[in-house]
Design a protein around this motif. Structure first.
Motif, PDB file in Angstrom:
ATOM      1  N   LYS A  32       0.905  -1.685   0.161  1.00 55.31           N
ATOM      2  CA  LYS A  32       0.109  -0.140   0.058  1.00 55.31           C
ATOM      3  C   LYS A  32       0.600   1.224   0.147  1.00 55.31           C
ATOM      4  CE  LYS A  32      -3.945  -1.727   0.303  1.00 55.31           C
ATOM      5  NZ  LYS A  32      -5.301  -1.799   0.071  1.00 55.31           N
ATOM      6  N   PHE A  33       1.647   0.670   0.772  1.00 57.87           N
ATOM      7  CA  PHE A  33       3.085   1.860   1.095  1.00 57.87           C
ATOM      8  C   PHE A  33       3.427   2.623  -0.375  1.00 57.87           C
ATOM      9  CE2 PHE A  33       7.092   4.177   1.656  1.00 57.87           C
ATOM     10  CZ  PHE A  33       7.505   5.158   2.503  1.00 57.87           C
ATOM     11  N   ARG A  34       3.991   1.609  -0.885  1.00 63.13           N
ATOM     12  CA  ARG A  34       4.504   1.337  -2.536  1.00 63.13           C
ATOM     13  C   ARG A  34       3.910   2.162  -3.430  1.00 63.13           C
ATOM     14  NH1 ARG A  34       9.745  -0.697  -3.812  1.00 63.13           N
ATOM     15  NH2 ARG A  34      10.420  -1.374  -1.551  1.00 63.13           N
ATOM     16  N   GLU A  35       2.063   2.089  -3.722  1.00 67.85           N
ATOM     17  CA  GLU A  35       1.230   2.688  -4.398  1.00 67.85           C
ATOM     18  C   GLU A  35       1.266   3.923  -3.977  1.00 67.85           C
ATOM     19  OE1 GLU A  35      -1.931   0.130  -4.057  1.00 67.85           O
ATOM     20  OE2 GLU A  35      -1.149  -2.359  -4.382  1.00 67.85           O
ATOM     21  N   ALA A  36       1.200   4.316  -2.786  1.00 70.33           N
ATOM     22  CA  ALA A  36       0.745   5.740  -2.179  1.00 70.33           C
ATOM     23  C   ALA A  36       1.717   6.080  -2.730  1.00 70.33           C
ATOM     24  CB  ALA A  36       0.465   5.934  -1.055  1.00 70.33           C
ATOM     25  N   ILE A  37       2.973   6.461  -2.474  1.00 65.72           N
ATOM     26  CA  ILE A  37       4.068   7.075  -2.367  1.00 65.72           C
ATOM     27  C   ILE A  37       5.195   7.489  -4.054  1.00 65.72           C
ATOM     28  CG2 ILE A  37       4.496   7.130  -0.219  1.00 65.72           C
ATOM     29  CD1 ILE A  37       7.221   5.927  -1.287  1.00 65.72           C
ATOM     30  N   THR A  38       4.786   5.888  -4.808  1.00 70.74           N
ATOM     31  CA  THR A  38       5.018   5.914  -5.753  1.00 70.74           C
ATOM     32  C   THR A  38       4.353   6.490  -7.525  1.00 70.74           C
ATOM     33  OG1 THR A  38       5.094   4.043  -6.680  1.00 70.74           O
ATOM     34  CG2 THR A  38       7.342   4.664  -5.044  1.00 70.74           C
ATOM     35  N   GLY A  39       3.312   6.671  -7.220  1.00 70.40           N
ATOM     36  CA  GLY A  39       2.409   6.883  -7.822  1.00 70.40           C
ATOM     37  C   GLY A  39       1.880   7.597  -9.012  1.00 70.40           C
ATOM     38  N   ASP A  40       1.240   7.478  -9.534  1.00 68.60           N
ATOM     39  CA  ASP A  40       1.005   8.817 -10.610  1.00 68.60           C
ATOM     40  C   ASP A  40       0.484  10.178 -10.827  1.00 68.60           C
ATOM     41  OD1 ASP A  40       2.105  10.254 -13.097  1.00 68.60           O
ATOM     42  OD2 ASP A  40       1.286   9.696 -14.622  1.00 68.60           O
ATOM     43  N   HIS A  41       0.220  10.512  -9.075  1.00 72.11           N
ATOM     44  CA  HIS A  41      -0.588  11.263  -9.040  1.00 72.11           C
ATOM     45  C   HIS A  41      -0.081  12.342  -7.807  1.00 72.11           C
ATOM     46  CE1 HIS A  41       0.013   9.457  -4.829  1.00 72.11           C
ATOM     47  NE2 HIS A  41      -0.075   8.344  -5.592  1.00 72.11           N
ATOM     48  N   GLN A  42      -1.067  13.449  -7.651  1.00 72.35           N
ATOM     49  CA  GLN A  42      -0.289  14.698  -6.855  1.00 72.35           C
ATOM     50  C   GLN A  42       0.424  14.246  -5.992  1.00 72.35           C
ATOM     51  OE1 GLN A  42      -3.512  17.683  -5.891  1.00 72.35           O
ATOM     52  NE2 GLN A  42      -1.562  19.200  -4.982  1.00 72.35           N
ATOM     53  N   LYS A  43       0.745  13.596  -4.638  1.00 69.84           N
ATOM     54  CA  LYS A  43       1.188  13.106  -3.740  1.00 69.84           C
ATOM     55  C   LYS A  43       2.218  11.647  -3.968  1.00 69.84           C
ATOM     56  CE  LYS A  43      -2.036  14.822  -0.534  1.00 69.84           C
ATOM     57  NZ  LYS A  43      -1.332  16.546  -0.420  1.00 69.84           N
ATOM     58  N   GLY A  44       1.937  11.361  -5.128  1.00 62.98           N
ATOM     59  CA  GLY A  44       3.042  10.471  -6.028  1.00 62.98           C
ATOM     60  C   GLY A  44       4.248  10.974  -6.077  1.00 62.98           C
ATOM     61  N   GLY A  45       5.158  10.409  -6.771  1.00 64.23           N
ATOM     62  CA  GLY A  45       6.134  10.846  -7.447  1.00 64.23           C
ATOM     63  C   GLY A  45       7.634  10.433  -7.082  1.00 64.23           C
ATOM     64  N   TRP A  46       7.070   9.888  -5.497  1.00 71.28           N
ATOM     65  CA  TRP A  46       8.376   9.843  -4.791  1.00 71.28           C
ATOM     66  C   TRP A  46       9.188   8.439  -4.883  1.00 71.28           C
ATOM     67  CZ3 TRP A  46       9.414  13.267  -0.535  1.00 71.28           C
ATOM     68  CH2 TRP A  46       8.377  14.215  -0.242  1.00 71.28           C
ATOM     69  N   GLN A  47      10.644   8.629  -4.047  1.00 72.20           N
ATOM     70  CA  GLN A  47      12.042   7.888  -4.838  1.00 72.20           C
ATOM     71  C   GLN A  47      12.501   7.364  -3.698  1.00 72.20           C
ATOM     72  OE1 GLN A  47      14.979   9.628  -6.958  1.00 72.20           O
ATOM     73  NE2 GLN A  47      13.881   9.333  -9.375  1.00 72.20           N
ATOM     74  N   ILE A  48      12.123   5.897  -4.116  1.00 71.35           N
ATOM     75  CA  ILE A  48      12.669   5.558  -2.319  1.00 71.35           C
ATOM     76  C   ILE A  48      14.046   4.791  -2.802  1.00 71.35           C
ATOM     77  CG2 ILE A  48      12.367   3.375  -1.228  1.00 71.35           C
ATOM     78  CD1 ILE A  48      10.236   2.854  -1.832  1.00 71.35           C
ATOM     79  N   LYS A  49      15.046   5.646  -1.063  1.00 67.53           N
ATOM     80  CA  LYS A  49      17.192   4.809  -1.571  1.00 67.53           C
ATOM     81  C   LYS A  49      16.673   4.312  -0.338  1.00 67.53           C
ATOM     82  CE  LYS A  49      17.697  10.073  -0.466  1.00 67.53           C
ATOM     83  NZ  LYS A  49      18.312  11.092  -1.001  1.00 67.53           N
ATOM     84  N   ASN A  50      17.881   4.173  -0.185  1.00 68.69           N
ATOM     85  CA  ASN A  50      18.887   3.702   1.096  1.00 68.69           C
ATOM     86  C   ASN A  50      17.022   2.651   1.955  1.00 68.69           C
ATOM     87  OD1 ASN A  50      20.721   5.348   1.344  1.00 68.69           O
ATOM     88  ND2 ASN A  50      20.803   6.882   2.104  1.00 68.69           N
TER      89      ASN A  50
END
Length: 143
Positions: free
Chosen positions: A70-88
């Motif tokens: 759910k977290f990956r869908e929410a933050i990496t999705g193609d929407h206003q609050k998405g587009g985040w990259q996971i690192k470290n």
């Protein structure tokens, strides 16, 4: 001593009634859909335990593995609050810490970009069938 229950004051729908309390709770839950522009994933029985300008803690009635999806869908999705990259990503079996990062343009100027970095921690409580998600600003995490 009994806890205060604001909706028990009267039976009409004015301030202090259950209807008003439910309206305020709905508004608060809409505000709880993000922390510093990072989406907070929907999930089974999501609860906001704590929120400040520096960190937020949410619990879910789901496993850490389900919460990770759910977290990956929410933050990496193609929407206003998405587009985040996971690192470290330092997690083992979905439990532990990771960082998320995103570049955003300030004042709508694409040449004026600001990098946002936050820490996220996953905890699993399998005996209770629950997990927790914690967001931190980098400054509060290092203190």
């Amino acid at each position: 001593r009994r806890k205060s229950q604001p909706w028990r004051a009267t039976a009409h729908s004015g301030p202090g009634t259950r209807a008003e309390y439910v309206r305020r709770a709905t508004t608060m839950s809409e505000a709880a859909d993000s922390f510093k522009d990072i989406a907070v994933p929907e999930g089974s029985d999501r609860r906001e335990l704590y929120k400040s300008p520096y960190r937020a803690i949410y619990t879910y009635k789901m496993s850490a593995q389900e919460l990770d999806e759910k977290f990956r869908e929410a933050i990496t999705g193609d929407h206003q609050k998405g587009g985040w990259q996971i690192k470290n990503d330092e997690r083992v079996k979905y439990v532990g810490k990771l960082e998320v990062s995103k570049e955003v343009s300030e004042d709508g100027d694409p040449s004026n970009k600001k990098k946002l970095d936050y820490k996220v921690s996953f905890e699993d409580y399998p005996e209770a069938g629950m997990s927790a998600l914690k967001y931190y600003t980098i400054q509060s995490y290092t203190k």
